[in-house]
Design an enzyme around this catalytic site. Structure first.
Site, PDB file in Angstrom:
ATOM      1  N   ASP A  75       7.306  -4.060  -2.432  1.00 45.48           N
ATOM      2  CA  ASP A  75       7.161  -2.780  -3.132  1.00 45.48           C
ATOM      3  C   ASP A  75       8.294  -1.872  -2.662  1.00 45.48           C
ATOM      4  O   ASP A  75       8.442  -1.629  -1.459  1.00 45.48           O
ATOM      5  CB  ASP A  75       5.817  -2.121  -2.785  1.00 45.48           C
TER       6      ASP A  75
ATOM      7  N   ASP B 291      -4.459  -4.671 -13.382  1.00 49.53           N
ATOM      8  CA  ASP B 291      -5.193  -4.146 -12.232  1.00 49.53           C
ATOM      9  C   ASP B 291      -6.651  -3.962 -12.624  1.00 49.53           C
ATOM     10  O   ASP B 291      -7.056  -2.857 -13.006  1.00 49.53           O
ATOM     11  CB  ASP B 291      -4.591  -2.795 -11.797  1.00 49.53           C
TER      12      ASP B 291
END
Lengths: 259, 263
Positions: A11, A130
């Protein structure tokens, strides 16, 4: 035999690898190119690079970084975050990435999956989703609802139905990143991962919650995932790719042992 | 060259740069090479190695079938400059030719036809130019593909490309990921690569050669053992992506650059 893939996730904020739980308390973990090289040398099967603030800041993805990663490693990697158009995808692929990961964008504009698959091939199009557990079975019969924008928005969409639709549109792979498990190190959310792995014919990647080799084993053998994403436990030195692979190999899970 | 060192054989003298694989040479090492070259057994090997990888004229065929960046970067990592080209003249002039490809057979053949590339590919394969097919490039070297409702392909190798038809739903199509390649016979392209090493695959169709002796390596997936690597004469081809297969894939590409096919 096709081996199960272990995919470290980087990330990125401002060209640095970060890790936070549910996008909070981010800490600086290092240089993305150096970490990509290290994980590649340690035997990772693929990498994911997310420019996690590009979307929120409404800026394009950092192509220079994608190019540097591509130059440094000789294994496939996917890129996500800040990809809004076919032009963005083209730039990322020409910089040397193998795959494009779309998430919130695909929920807003599902046709981007079909457009990308037509232009670059299904194998380039990864749908990230998600899902979060929900009691609203009327709207979400699977018991899981798709969220977007870093878990902040609920969509009312059933996670399994969305996976099927994305496959029909041309997604070549689906990453199931559980909101509930993310960052907990308590194991992958096996129920939704399995529901999706059984619902689609494209590879499914388990994501969120990896804490040890047994969690990966369960994602592969119980949930039927084809690959698993790991992040925190590697980044902080809690374990290594070598330790994970040896443990999985000893458990009879096919993993790549020579690189 | 330092004073007192023995004279270099012609082939080494014509090199403008120090061959990378040799590194800095001492007079004694040079003498050893001279002796090696004198041996007929080693002559081919030494002549081949005397050309630095950076001097090889390598053409990567661009026919709008996918992204060639990874192929270029992999050869770049070996110090080899590549020419990405759709120009039949440049392909004919190349010392070595790489024929990659990602996508569907039908549109790939349409692009090859539109660019007039099929005759050039036939010429270089017939003439003995070391030739490496990758993925879709490999599939369309054969006579036909099942893809796109049946597609007539280049016919440079006997056989066809057929689709995976798994009976087990857990076998996904395309096959995506790392799978083992088992060598069917020794070959210079496999030098230094452990048998059953894993390579990176992304494909829904696989080569089915009509002549089993073409098969150089096999891989098991979706209930079949298929030819994941084929070779005949100067033509070698992989269903997997050596350019994305880490250090082992890079070794295969380096072997290709150093390969002198038997003619």
């Amino acid at each position: 035999m096709l081996t199960k893939r272990i995919i470290p996730c980087l990330d990125i904020i401002n060209r640095r690898v970060t890790k936070g739980v549910k996008f909070a308390n981010n800490i600086d973990l290092g240089d993305p190119v150096e970490m990509a090289v290290r994980y590649s040398d340690e035997g990772c099967d693929e990498l994911v690079v997310y420019d996690i603030t590009a979307s929120a800041e409404q800026r394009p993805i950092d192509i220079g970084m994608v190019r540097e990663v591509a130059r440094a490693i000789r294994i496939p990697f996917a890129v996500g975050g800040g990809i809004a158009t076919l032009d963005d995808m083209s730039r990322v692929l020409l910089a040397g990435a193998e795959k494009i990961s779309v998430n919130s964008l695909a929920v807003r504009t599902p046709s981007i999956i079909a457009d990308g698959a037509r232009a670059f091939g299904n194998q380039c199009m990864v749908l990230g989703m998600d899902p979060v557990a929900t009691a609203d079975r009327a709207r979400c019969p699977s018991g899981y609802e798709v969220t977007t924008r870093g878990f902040r928005e609920r969509t009312g969409m059933d996670a399994v139905a969305w996976a099927r639709r994305a496959e029909a549109l041309g997604a070549g792979e689906i990453v199931v990143n559980s909101v509930d498990a993310d960052g907990t190190r308590a194991g992958f959310e096996l129920t939704i991962t399995r529901l999706i792995a059984e619902a689609v014919n494209v590879p499914v990647v388990a994501s969120g919650g990896a804490g040890c080799a047994a969690h990966l084993r369960d994602a592969f053998t119980v949930a039927g995932a084809d690959a698993a994403i790991v992040a925190g436990i590697l980044h902080t030195g809690h374990t290594t790719l070598g330790q994970l692979k040896h443990a999985l190999h000893a458990d009879g899970v096919p993993v790549r042992m020579h690189w | 060259m330092r004073a007192g060192a023995p004279a270099l054989p012609t082939v080494l003298r014509t090199c403008t740069r120090t061959p990378r694989f040799l590194g800095p040479l001492t007079g004694y090492q040079l003498r050893a090479i001279v002796f090696d070259i004198a041996s007929p057994l080693n002559q081919n090997l030494c002549l081949q190695h005397a050309q630095p990888l950076s001097d090889i004229m390598l053409a990567i065929v661009d026919y709008k079938a996918g992204n060639l960046t990874s192929v270029q970067l992999a050869f770049g990592a070996l110090g080899c400059d590549t020419t990405v080209t759709s120009d039949p003249a440049k392909i004919r002039a190349a010392e070595r030719v790489v024929f990659p490809g990602v996508g569907a057979a039908g549109s790939a053949m349409a692009h090859l036809d539109a660019l007039g590339l099929a005759p050039a590919l036939r010429d270089v394969t017939v003439r003995g130019t070391p030739f490496l097919g990758i993925c879709l490039g490999t599939q369309i070297l054969f006579d036909a593909s099942e893809e796109d409702g049946g597609t007539v392909t280049l016919g440079l190798l006997p056989g066809r490309a057929v689709r995976f038809r798994p009976s087990d739903r857990r076998d996904k199509v395309p096959q995506i990921g790392w799978n083992q390649v088992k060598a069917a016979r020794p070959h210079p392209l496999l030098a230094g690569i452990a048998d059953e090493s894993e390579f990176y695959f992304v494909h829904s169709y696989y080569p089915a050669p009509a002549d089993p002796s073409l098969t150089l390596g096999t891989t098991c997936y979706a209930g079949v053992t298929f030819s994941s690597m084929v070779a005949r004469g100067n033509v070698a081809a992989t269903q997997f992506h050596p350019e994305k297969s880490g250090r082992i894939g890079l070794r295969l590409l380096e072997n290709f650059l150093r390969w002198t096919p038997d003619t």
